[in-house]
Design a protein around this motif. Structure first.
Motif, mmCIF file in Angstrom:
data_model
loop_
_atom_site.group_PDB
_atom_site.id
_atom_site.type_symbol
_atom_site.label_atom_id
_atom_site.label_comp_id
_atom_site.label_asym_id
_atom_site.label_seq_id
_atom_site.Cartn_x
_atom_site.Cartn_y
_atom_site.Cartn_z
ATOM 1 N N SER B 6 0.791 -1.165 0.189
ATOM 2 C CA SER B 6 0.022 -0.090 0.049
ATOM 3 C C SER B 6 0.967 1.151 0.046
ATOM 4 O O SER B 6 2.144 1.025 0.242
ATOM 5 N N GLY B 7 0.176 2.355 -0.144
ATOM 6 C CA GLY B 7 1.163 3.690 -0.524
ATOM 7 C C GLY B 7 2.063 3.686 -1.447
ATOM 8 O O GLY B 7 2.011 2.683 -2.630
ATOM 9 N N ARG B 8 2.926 4.787 -1.360
ATOM 10 C CA ARG B 8 3.862 4.883 -2.609
ATOM 11 C C ARG B 8 5.334 4.535 -2.243
ATOM 12 O O ARG B 8 6.031 5.043 -1.268
ATOM 13 N N ILE B 9 5.647 3.294 -2.443
ATOM 14 C CA ILE B 9 7.111 2.860 -2.039
ATOM 15 C C ILE B 9 7.700 2.612 -3.208
ATOM 16 O O ILE B 9 7.529 2.063 -4.256
ATOM 17 N N ILE B 10 9.082 3.507 -3.347
ATOM 18 C CA ILE B 10 9.820 3.469 -4.636
ATOM 19 C C ILE B 10 11.245 2.958 -4.340
ATOM 20 O O ILE B 10 11.862 3.099 -3.227
ATOM 21 N N ALA B 11 11.779 1.750 -4.933
ATOM 22 C CA ALA B 11 13.044 1.298 -4.789
ATOM 23 C C ALA B 11 13.887 2.064 -5.997
ATOM 24 O O ALA B 11 13.561 2.092 -7.078
ATOM 25 N N VAL B 12 15.047 2.180 -5.543
ATOM 26 C CA VAL B 12 16.046 2.683 -6.442
ATOM 27 C C VAL B 12 17.338 1.571 -6.334
ATOM 28 O O VAL B 12 17.946 1.648 -5.562
ATOM 29 N N ASP B 13 17.753 1.137 -7.672
ATOM 30 C CA ASP B 13 18.912 0.382 -7.904
ATOM 31 C C ASP B 13 19.999 1.208 -7.603
ATOM 32 O O ASP B 13 20.300 2.400 -8.564
ATOM 33 N N ALA B 14 20.910 1.425 -6.628
ATOM 34 C CA ALA B 14 21.684 2.525 -6.313
ATOM 35 C C ALA B 14 23.348 2.271 -6.671
ATOM 36 O O ALA B 14 24.024 3.067 -6.446
ATOM 37 N N MET B 15 23.265 1.394 -7.660
ATOM 38 C CA MET B 15 24.649 0.872 -8.022
ATOM 39 C C MET B 15 24.883 0.990 -9.410
ATOM 40 O O MET B 15 26.228 1.192 -9.726
ATOM 41 N N GLY B 16 23.914 0.870 -10.507
ATOM 42 C CA GLY B 16 24.340 0.613 -11.735
ATOM 43 C C GLY B 16 24.881 1.863 -12.480
ATOM 44 O O GLY B 16 25.468 1.512 -13.435
ATOM 45 N N GLY B 17 24.638 3.032 -12.109
ATOM 46 C CA GLY B 17 25.059 4.380 -12.975
ATOM 47 C C GLY B 17 26.494 4.570 -12.957
ATOM 48 O O GLY B 17 27.158 3.900 -12.141
ATOM 49 N N ASP B 18 26.794 5.463 -14.059
ATOM 50 C CA ASP B 18 28.124 5.877 -13.779
ATOM 51 C C ASP B 18 28.654 6.791 -12.770
ATOM 52 O O ASP B 18 29.869 6.725 -12.579
ATOM 53 N N ASN B 19 27.550 7.491 -12.421
ATOM 54 C CA ASN B 19 27.812 8.299 -11.205
ATOM 55 C C ASN B 19 27.870 7.837 -9.760
ATOM 56 O O ASN B 19 27.907 8.417 -8.666
ATOM 57 N N GLY B 20 27.621 6.442 -9.696
ATOM 58 C CA GLY B 20 27.471 5.696 -8.612
ATOM 59 C C GLY B 20 26.524 5.999 -7.707
ATOM 60 O O GLY B 20 25.620 6.768 -7.953
ATOM 61 N N ALA B 21 26.603 5.381 -6.434
ATOM 62 C CA ALA B 21 25.744 5.438 -5.319
ATOM 63 C C ALA B 21 25.448 6.901 -4.864
ATOM 64 O O ALA B 21 24.439 7.023 -4.376
ATOM 65 N N SER B 22 26.718 7.862 -5.004
ATOM 66 C CA SER B 22 26.399 8.954 -4.444
ATOM 67 C C SER B 22 25.474 9.877 -5.014
ATOM 68 O O SER B 22 24.697 10.570 -4.374
#
Lengths: 366, 366
Positions: B6-22
């Motif tokens: 329920s509600g709005r829960i969003i997951a973000v893959d924090a590792m895949g991008g060029d700019n990294g987790a930061s």
């Protein structure tokens, strides 16, 4: 195969474009002024339209100018086959006819692309070993230019056609950009092997196999095209090429209009724009499509250039200039040699692929 | 099909991008500050990388933030199938797993497109009636925006896929651009019937047949895209779409760099540029790809957004915002109804075409 006419005689279809015969006559004035290596310029179209324009432009006594009458005009929206069958005396058919008969060394038309490809393929015939023509367009990058081939002649291409486009584009880049060994890239959606679609995968194998005949650097992505100094010849089918060309035209126009509009929004910005005018002028010069105003229809027996339907006199002048270049360099005789070699390599590649895909017999006998 | 969370829960893959987790953690800060309608944000990735970043960003006490550990990272150049088979504990697989299990309502990843499409198609499965996913990208024009679909998920498409893209793109334009009846155009090389290739001709027939379900305005050319107020949804296959997207990115960058360079060439121009700064700022805002930094991978059971591999924190924030929009509008349940209707119309069109192409029996019996 080589035109029998001696010297440099260029015919221009004077009726097909949006800007009409007056743009063509103005281009003729520019061509004579610029002292292009031109023995004769033949304007093809309705005599009663052309003669007054030629007189008004002060060209009535010009010995290097000739008018050839053609009673009909093919419109921008006419279907290729219909226009070919029904308008036998069109300025387009007459212009290509002069080229076919060897009465001129090169020809320029800004008539509709479909009709031009149809007329040219039937009347001039394709070069030995080539099965489809291709349009080559020169596009500016930040620091240089690249040749996009095919930008719209053959929307349904096979790998073999793309191999020929690579050869045609290479030779054209040598002539028009003065490059010794133009770097050829295959337009795709990733640079790793296996990316793309069936056509790019097959074409990639062929282009690797004929490396040496061309300087193949592999697959290239849209992002790389405008970086400059990366790729000189961008190979694709006429569907993708035409979409790329027109989308880029559209985006460039949008950016220009948006900036013009926003620079006029306040008096201070207007002053700023006036001070930095030089930068915009340089931008305009670099993006100017008139600089290479003619795109050759390559792969044919004859030097034929397509100018934009809305070509200005400056663009038509460039097309005439590029036409004289093509005549000087005798592009086609060199293309034919490379195509013959590539076709033989291509057949070997295809045979090898068939053999590799054939399953080993499980029981090969006693 | 609807997520059970329920509600709005969003997951973000924090590792895949060029700019990294930061970049992802910085985007989380922006999302909480902007007070998006967000119940929870789940960052998926290596705990020992994420925890220090989260603490440094002052988010350690944030009750709406959760970290889910995933030990592996999929690189930008890894092959889809290999990455799926070998890295079961990748941040991408874990993120999509959360979506599949209904633990989150939407997910964002800036990992490589091929792997994302592969993981998503296998793990989430396609919506009823849809056979291929598609990526929708929002692109700015002079005065508005359009949705390009497919910009790269499915490079080898059939007419049926393009029909589905039209429906998916329409619904997405309704949600993200707030349009009531988005005008859908089929990207081709001419607007007259019969132009283009086999795929566009077949797709054109299907799109005409489902007019009503979508608002189909016919074929569009590249030149029209950026005019604004002409077309809201541009339908094509993923090969053409990806080339259009990247070529436009490349051209826009080139224009920007060229102008910046030329405006710095003289002191007077620099003063001019400073005075007209506002115009360039407006241009930059309009062309800013971060504004719609997430492109949804449509056609799947679940709201999944792909962010650019080099997405900035601003772009990732936009992606999270668009993800909340998708959850709010429950796009998929509306898509499924339209797709079922279109598939039935499509089958009728295909049947009619088969019947028309079947020759009449000469002798139908006594």
């Amino acid at each position: 195969m080589a035109p029998v006419a001696s010297g440099r005689i260029i015919a221009v279809d004077a009726m097909g474009g949006d800007n009409g015969a007056s743009a063509v006559v103005a281009a003729a004035v520019l061509a004579f002024k610029a002292e292009l290596p031109l023995d004769k310029l033949v304007l093809v179209g309705q005599q009663d339209v052309l003669t007054p324009l030629v007189n008004a432009a002060g060209l009535s006594g010009e010995p290097r100018l000739e008018i050839v009458h053609a009673s009909e005009v093919i419109g921008m929206d006419e279907k290729p086959k219909t226009s070919y069958m029904k308008k036998k005396d069109s300025s387009m058919a007459r212009t290509i006819g002069l080229l076919k008969d060897g009465r001129v060394n090169a020809a320029v038309s800004c008539g509709n692309t479909g009709s031009l490809v149809f007329h040219a393929t039937l009347m001039l015939r394709l070069l030995d070993g080539i099965t489809k023509p291709a349009i080559a367009t020169v596009i500016p990058t930040k620091t240089s230019y690249f040749v996009l081939i095919d930008s719209g002649a053959n929307p349904v291409a096979k790998a073999e056609n793309l191999m020929h486009n690579a050869i045609l584009g290479s030779w054209y880049a040598k002539v028009v950009l003065g490059l010794k060994s133009p770097r050829v890239g295959l337009l795709s959606i990733g640079t790793e092997e296996g990316k793309g679609n069936d056509l790019t995968r097959e074409s990639h194998e062929l282009l690797k196999a004929i490396n040496g005949t061309i300087n193949y650097i592999g697959m290239v992505e849209g992002l790389q095209l405008f970086e400059g100094n990366g790729v000189d010849v961008v190979v694709c089918d006429g569907f993708v090429g035409n979409i790329v060309l027109k989308t880029c035209e559209g985006l460039a126009k949008m950016v220009k209009h948006f900036l013009e509009d926003r620079l006029r929004a306040t008096p201070v910005r207007l002053v700023g724009a006036a001070l930095s005018r030089g930068a915009f002028k340089e931008m305009k010069q670099r993006m100017n499509p008139d600089q290479y105003g003619g795109a050759p229809l390559l792969g044919l027996n004859g030097n034929l250039l397509k100018a934009h339907g809305s070509a200005s006199s400056a663009a038509l002048f460039s097309a005439i200039r590029v036409a004289t270049d093509l005549v000087t360099h005798d592009l086609n005789s060199q293309v034919v040699i490379d195509v013959a070699r590539a076709n033989s390599t291509g057949r070997e590649v295809a045979l090898k692929q068939v053999e590799q895909s054939r399953p080993e017999p499980v029981n090969s006998g006693a």
